[in-house]
Design an enzyme around this catalytic site. Structure first.
Site, mmCIF file in Angstrom:
data_model
loop_
_atom_site.group_PDB
_atom_site.id
_atom_site.type_symbol
_atom_site.label_atom_id
_atom_site.label_comp_id
_atom_site.label_asym_id
_atom_site.label_seq_id
_atom_site.Cartn_x
_atom_site.Cartn_y
_atom_site.Cartn_z
ATOM 1 N N CYS A 64 9.189 -14.744 6.162
ATOM 2 C CA CYS A 64 9.388 -16.092 5.595
ATOM 3 C C CYS A 64 10.216 -16.079 4.313
ATOM 4 C CB CYS A 64 8.046 -16.762 5.337
ATOM 5 S SG CYS A 64 7.135 -17.070 6.861
ATOM 6 N N HIS A 110 9.185 -22.750 0.168
ATOM 7 C CA HIS A 110 8.940 -22.400 1.571
ATOM 8 C C HIS A 110 7.827 -23.307 2.079
ATOM 9 C CE1 HIS A 110 8.064 -20.413 5.225
ATOM 10 N NE2 HIS A 110 6.946 -19.844 4.799
ATOM 11 N N ASN A 160 5.901 -24.554 9.642
ATOM 12 C CA ASN A 160 6.454 -23.373 8.971
ATOM 13 C C ASN A 160 7.540 -22.770 9.856
ATOM 14 O OD1 ASN A 160 6.990 -20.850 7.910
ATOM 15 N ND2 ASN A 160 4.847 -20.292 7.588
#
Ligand SMILES: CC(C)(COP(=O)(O)OP(=O)(O)OC[C@H]1O[C@@H](n2cnc3c(N)ncnc32)[C@H](O)[C@@H]1OP(=O)(O)O)[C@@H](O)C(=O)NCCC(=O)NCCS
Length: 323
Positions: A114, A250, A280
């Protein structure tokens, strides 16, 4: 002094929307639980015939259009992903060929889960500020739905697919002010996808080879770590929390985002939030959010942007940008 300046942004989301109601049919969960614990309402899922490269190419084309540039103007492509098309060539090379970027340009992928986009941005910034490249495409592209265990309610409600891209250009005017990267490989058991080429393909079938996460433990580390990197970034630039115009985090969980905003003393109106619609999207989440807020007119030239990410590895990082 040469800076890497953001010339254009672009993004792409696959057409298919998967709602929380659909997930209620797959696992023992509820729309209410998902919204309350994560902030996610829906996510996008790639079509069967779409791949990481396809998403990346559309996002990159849109970023080039926004920058008023052609593929031939680009001399560096760095792509963050943990769901590449192939072992090799890198997805960046596939994008290079697909878009018609000059043969001879530099193109490679980075793997930092990520945090992949922040890692890619850091490297591109170093290329540009040291004269190694003039114009770069920095891309985050993910097909997370391909590594999700659709029987695990602790993870399958969280992730989505998509891509985002920035075009950076060498400029005397200020741009990226600093980037900060970190990793701690000691927490692999908390978040991983436990198969890889060198371990053989036995685990590929079924749920054994899919993403595993001890969500609650990851959550706590993420909140702690992101709070620290916010301080590190501002201190490195001699800036105060109140100097930040926009936080582009994020997009893992609205509660993690809220905790970072609180640490910055920033009202949620100054935080770009896409987690409700995107879920996500791993390395794609920051450039996706960036592009959304540029295109809807929220982020304006001259504003100070703080980008931050945390992900598998663990990896984490941030970037401070004068847009
Ligand atoms: C995954 C996450 C949403 C879970 O939320 P949480 O508040 O930590 O919840 P817990 O894991 O403590 O689980 C609480 C309960 O909800 C249950 N639960 C988990 N997923 C559920 C779901 N989709 N639907 C309903 N219940 C669920 C658990 O089984 C547990 O039940 P129990 O108390 O009977 O054992 C959250 O921990 C998270 O977002 N973690 C980090 C995500 C992240 O940042 N990931 C990667 C970095 S990129």
């Amino acid at each position: 002094m040469t800076y890497a300046r953001v010339k254009g942004t672009g993004s792409y989301l696959p057409e298919r929307v998967m709602t929380n109601a659909e997930l209620e049919q797959l696992v023992d969960t509820s729309d209410r639980w998902i919204r309350e614990r994560t902030g996610i309402c829906e996510r996008r899922i790639v079509a069967d015939d779409q791949s990481c490269r396809d998403l990346a190419m559309i996002a990159a084309s849109r970023a080039l259009d926004a920058a008023g540039l052609q593929p031939g103007d680009i001399d560096l492509i760095i792509l963050g992903t943990c769901t590449p098309d192939r072992v090799f060539p890198s997805t960046a090379c596939l994008v290079q060929a697909g878009l018609g970027v000059n043969p001879g340009a530099v193109a490679f992928d980075v793997s930092a889960a990520c945090s992949g986009f922040i890692y890619a941005l850091d490297v591109a910034n170093r290329f540009i500020t040291t004269g190694g490249a003039r114009r770069a495409l920095v891309i985050g592209s993910e097909t997370m739905s391909r590594i999700i265990d659709w029987t695990d309610r602790g993870t399958c409600v969280l992730f989505g697919d998509g891509a985002g891209a920035l075009v950076l250009e060498a400029d005397d005017e200020t741009g990226i002010l600093s980037t900060h990267l970190h990793a701690d490989g000691g927490c692999e058991d908390l978040l991983n996808v436990p198969w890889g080429v060198s371990q053989g393909y036995d685990a590929l079938s079924g749920s054994a080879g899919k993403l595993k996460m001890r969500g609650n433990e990851v959550f706590k580390v993420a909140v702690r770590t992101l709070g620290r990197i916010v301080d590190e970034t501002l201190e490195a630039n001699g800036l105060a929390k109140s100097d930040v115009d926009w936080l582009i985090p994020h997009q893992a969980n609205i509660r993690i985002i809220q905790a970072t905003a609180k640490k910055l003393g920033l009202p949620m109106e100054q935080v770009v939030q896409t987690v409700a619609e995107h879920g996500n999207t791993s390395a794609a989440s920051i450039p996706l959010a960036f592009d959304v807020a540029v295109r809807d007119g929220r982020i304006r030239r001259g504003e100070l942007l703080l980008l931050e990410a945390f992900g598998g590895g663990f990896t984490w990082g941030s970037a401070l940008i004068r847009y």
